[in-house]
Write a protein that holds these residues in place. Structure first.
Motif, PDB file in Angstrom:
ATOM      1  N   SER A 163       0.844  -1.198   0.000  1.00 20.22           N
ATOM      2  CA  SER A 163       0.000   0.000   0.000  1.00 20.22           C
ATOM      3  C   SER A 163       0.880   1.249   0.000  1.00 20.22           C
ATOM      4  CB  SER A 163      -0.904   0.027   1.242  1.00 20.22           C
ATOM      5  OG  SER A 163      -0.119   0.235   2.404  1.00 20.22           O
ATOM      6  N   ALA A 164       0.274   2.374  -0.278  1.00 18.88           N
ATOM      7  CA  ALA A 164       1.006   3.644  -0.245  1.00 18.88           C
ATOM      8  C   ALA A 164       1.505   3.935   1.176  1.00 18.88           C
ATOM      9  CB  ALA A 164       0.119   4.778  -0.751  1.00 18.88           C
ATOM     10  N   ASP A 165       0.776   3.499   2.194  1.00 17.13           N
ATOM     11  CA  ASP A 165       1.225   3.703   3.573  1.00 17.13           C
ATOM     12  C   ASP A 165       2.492   2.908   3.877  1.00 17.13           C
ATOM     13  OD1 ASP A 165      -0.824   5.458   4.158  1.00 17.13           O
ATOM     14  OD2 ASP A 165      -2.110   3.913   5.067  1.00 17.13           O
ATOM     15  N   GLN A 166       2.627   1.723   3.283  1.00 14.44           N
ATOM     16  CA  GLN A 166       3.821   0.889   3.479  1.00 14.44           C
ATOM     17  C   GLN A 166       4.988   1.350   2.604  1.00 14.44           C
ATOM     18  OE1 GLN A 166       2.754  -3.207   2.785  1.00 14.44           O
ATOM     19  NE2 GLN A 166       1.565  -3.346   4.673  1.00 14.44           N
ATOM     20  N   TRP A 167       4.696   2.158   1.604  1.00 14.01           N
ATOM     21  CA  TRP A 167       5.730   2.630   0.678  1.00 14.01           C
ATOM     22  C   TRP A 167       6.477   3.790   1.358  1.00 14.01           C
ATOM     23  CZ3 TRP A 167       7.907   6.611  -1.798  1.00 14.01           C
ATOM     24  CH2 TRP A 167       8.735   6.315  -2.875  1.00 14.01           C
ATOM     25  N   ILE A 168       7.682   3.497   1.843  1.00 12.68           N
ATOM     26  CA  ILE A 168       8.464   4.482   2.607  1.00 12.68           C
ATOM     27  C   ILE A 168       9.796   4.688   1.898  1.00 12.68           C
ATOM     28  CG2 ILE A 168       9.583   4.965   4.817  1.00 12.68           C
ATOM     29  CD1 ILE A 168       7.413   3.059   6.062  1.00 12.68           C
ATOM     30  N   PRO A 169      10.096   5.936   1.476  1.00 12.25           N
ATOM     31  CA  PRO A 169      11.353   6.159   0.764  1.00 12.25           C
ATOM     32  C   PRO A 169      12.577   5.935   1.640  1.00 12.25           C
ATOM     33  CG  PRO A 169      10.078   8.210   0.952  1.00 12.25           C
ATOM     34  CD  PRO A 169       9.299   7.140   1.632  1.00 12.25           C
ATOM     35  N   TYR A 191      18.827  14.460 -16.643  1.00  8.51           N
ATOM     36  CA  TYR A 191      18.591  13.043 -16.887  1.00  8.51           C
ATOM     37  C   TYR A 191      17.098  12.771 -17.040  1.00  8.51           C
ATOM     38  CZ  TYR A 191      23.354  11.506 -15.869  1.00  8.51           C
ATOM     39  OH  TYR A 191      24.710  11.300 -15.915  1.00  8.51           O
ATOM     40  N   THR A 192      16.769  11.871 -17.942  1.00 13.42           N
ATOM     41  CA  THR A 192      15.428  11.315 -18.028  1.00 13.42           C
ATOM     42  C   THR A 192      15.414  10.149 -17.048  1.00 13.42           C
ATOM     43  OG1 THR A 192      15.201  11.961 -20.333  1.00 13.42           O
ATOM     44  CG2 THR A 192      13.744  10.208 -19.546  1.00 13.42           C
ATOM     45  N   VAL A 193      14.623  10.271 -15.992  1.00 14.91           N
ATOM     46  CA  VAL A 193      14.592   9.267 -14.926  1.00 14.91           C
ATOM     47  C   VAL A 193      13.361   8.385 -15.125  1.00 14.91           C
ATOM     48  CG1 VAL A 193      14.528   8.864 -12.443  1.00 14.91           C
ATOM     49  CG2 VAL A 193      15.750  10.857 -13.344  1.00 14.91           C
ATOM     50  N   VAL A 194      13.618   7.083 -15.218  1.00 16.75           N
ATOM     51  CA  VAL A 194      12.565   6.107 -15.447  1.00 16.75           C
ATOM     52  C   VAL A 194      12.700   5.008 -14.403  1.00 16.75           C
ATOM     53  CG1 VAL A 194      11.590   4.486 -17.121  1.00 16.75           C
ATOM     54  CG2 VAL A 194      12.617   6.606 -17.928  1.00 16.75           C
ATOM     55  N   VAL A 195      11.575   4.537 -13.903  1.00 16.52           N
ATOM     56  CA  VAL A 195      11.560   3.431 -12.950  1.00 16.52           C
ATOM     57  C   VAL A 195      11.142   2.166 -13.692  1.00 16.52           C
ATOM     58  CG1 VAL A 195      10.471   2.525 -10.851  1.00 16.52           C
ATOM     59  CG2 VAL A 195      11.025   4.969 -11.023  1.00 16.52           C
ATOM     60  N   ALA A 196      11.863   1.066 -13.436  1.00 13.56           N
ATOM     61  CA  ALA A 196      11.535  -0.244 -14.008  1.00 13.56           C
ATOM     62  C   ALA A 196      11.493  -1.241 -12.852  1.00 13.56           C
ATOM     63  CB  ALA A 196      12.573  -0.658 -15.037  1.00 13.56           C
ATOM     64  N   THR A 197      10.320  -1.788 -12.568  1.00 12.03           N
ATOM     65  CA  THR A 197      10.148  -2.581 -11.353  1.00 12.03           C
ATOM     66  C   THR A 197       9.303  -3.827 -11.575  1.00 12.03           C
ATOM     67  OG1 THR A 197       9.339  -2.476  -9.064  1.00 12.03           O
ATOM     68  CG2 THR A 197       8.218  -1.055 -10.655  1.00 12.03           C
ATOM     69  N   ASN A 198       9.755  -4.944 -11.033  1.00  9.27           N
ATOM     70  CA  ASN A 198       8.931  -6.150 -10.970  1.00  9.27           C
ATOM     71  C   ASN A 198       7.920  -5.960  -9.843  1.00  9.27           C
ATOM     72  OD1 ASN A 198      10.499  -7.410 -12.933  1.00  9.27           O
ATOM     73  ND2 ASN A 198      11.576  -8.743 -11.500  1.00  9.27           N
ATOM     74  N   LYS A 230       2.341   8.486  -5.000  1.00 11.58           N
ATOM     75  CA  LYS A 230       3.086   9.004  -3.852  1.00 11.58           C
ATOM     76  C   LYS A 230       4.529   9.276  -4.244  1.00 11.58           C
ATOM     77  CE  LYS A 230       4.271   7.807   0.951  1.00 11.58           C
ATOM     78  NZ  LYS A 230       4.056   6.807   2.025  1.00 11.58           N
ATOM     79  N   LEU A 231       5.164   8.327  -4.928  1.00  8.07           N
ATOM     80  CA  LEU A 231       6.540   8.500  -5.396  1.00  8.07           C
ATOM     81  C   LEU A 231       6.651   9.722  -6.300  1.00  8.07           C
ATOM     82  CD1 LEU A 231       9.457   7.746  -6.208  1.00  8.07           C
ATOM     83  CD2 LEU A 231       8.479   6.015  -7.739  1.00  8.07           C
ATOM     84  N   THR A 232       5.800   9.805  -7.282  1.00  8.62           N
ATOM     85  CA  THR A 232       5.835  10.909  -8.244  1.00  8.62           C
ATOM     86  C   THR A 232       5.644  12.249  -7.556  1.00  8.62           C
ATOM     87  OG1 THR A 232       5.010   9.442  -9.980  1.00  8.62           O
ATOM     88  CG2 THR A 232       4.751  11.806 -10.349  1.00  8.62           C
ATOM     89  N   GLU A 233       4.688  12.319  -6.647  1.00  8.80           N
ATOM     90  CA  GLU A 233       4.407  13.569  -5.930  1.00  8.80           C
ATOM     91  C   GLU A 233       5.586  14.000  -5.063  1.00  8.80           C
ATOM     92  OE1 GLU A 233       1.382  15.040  -2.458  1.00  8.80           O
ATOM     93  OE2 GLU A 233       0.517  13.851  -4.104  1.00  8.80           O
ATOM     94  N   LEU A 234       6.192  13.052  -4.363  1.00  7.58           N
ATOM     95  CA  LEU A 234       7.345  13.380  -3.522  1.00  7.58           C
ATOM     96  C   LEU A 234       8.507  13.918  -4.364  1.00  7.58           C
ATOM     97  CD1 LEU A 234       7.323  10.378  -1.009  1.00  7.58           C
ATOM     98  CD2 LEU A 234       6.850  12.785  -0.480  1.00  7.58           C
ATOM     99  N   GLN A 270      11.457  15.213 -11.523  1.00 12.57           N
ATOM    100  CA  GLN A 270      10.423  14.576 -12.335  1.00 12.57           C
ATOM    101  C   GLN A 270      10.821  13.138 -12.639  1.00 12.57           C
ATOM    102  OE1 GLN A 270       9.689  16.519 -16.084  1.00 12.57           O
ATOM    103  NE2 GLN A 270       8.567  14.790 -16.897  1.00 12.57           N
ATOM    104  N   ILE A 271       9.865  12.241 -12.529  1.00  7.96           N
ATOM    105  CA  ILE A 271      10.027  10.881 -13.031  1.00  7.96           C
ATOM    106  C   ILE A 271       9.294  10.843 -14.354  1.00  7.96           C
ATOM    107  CG2 ILE A 271       9.429   8.461 -12.687  1.00  7.96           C
ATOM    108  CD1 ILE A 271       9.874   8.872  -9.720  1.00  7.96           C
TER     109      ILE A 271
END
Length: 186
Positions: free
Chosen positions: A22-28, A44-51, A71-75, A82-83
């Protein structure tokens, strides 16, 4: 285009053996959001690639995943960065898809989306499968010791000099994402 491809869990945010659900468990991880913002501000063009096999396993649904990514994008935006995109594999390890790392399908999708080759892109991961996907596309490989990084370091071919390789290709090792960005921007 300067392209930086980042894994998510264990690189940007804390990882969990029980999956981030969940977004609550997602802690940077400390410093990761600011590092992404600095990388973005440097051009840099920053891109996330995740399983994200938790989707296939039913641990969370697409709305939960989108909330984590919002949440990640907003932070990152709040920090001045920018992502450019987030690519994810929703499949389980036995689904035999082409997008689950260590296969390079997510990187193929990034190349198609941005009309650029991933060779020479920076790829930052904490697991062997991240590095293997990047190796298949000719990326510059960066391992962070956060997340599963310590375990992964033990899987690499380390010489007495402290340099590490994966199939004879260099892997740079960093304490965390912030250290990677410090090196890239120095």
């Amino acid at each position: 285009m300067k392209l930086a491809i980042l894994d998510r869990d264990g690189v940007i945010n804390r990882d969990s053996g029980n999956y981030i659900r969940s977004a609550d468990q997602w802690i940077p991880i400390a410093g990761s959001i600011e590092a992404i913002a600095r990388l973005s501000a440097a051009g840099y063009t920053v891109v996330v690639a995740t399983n994200q096999s938790g989707l296939a396993r039913g641990f969370f649904d697409l709305d939960d995943l989108e909330a984590m990514h919002a949440k990640l994008t907003e932070l990152v935006e709040d920090a001045g960065g920018q992502i450019s995109a987030i690519f994810y594999c929703p499949h389980g390890p036995d689904d035999q898809c082409k997008c689950r790392k260590p296969l390079p399908g997510l990187l193929d999708a990034i190349e198609a989306e941005f009309n650029v080759g991933a060779q020479d892109a920076i790829l930052v991961g904490d697991s062997l499968r991240d590095l293997q996907a990047g190796l298949a596309k000719g990326c510059q490989l960066c391992l962070v010791l956060t997340g599963n990084g310590e375990q992964t370091l033990n899987q690499l071919n380390g010489q007495a000099t402290g340099s590490y390789t994966l199939d004879d290709n260099p892997v740079e090792v960093f304490s965390d994402l912030s250290a990677v960005v410090d090196k890239l921007l120095s």
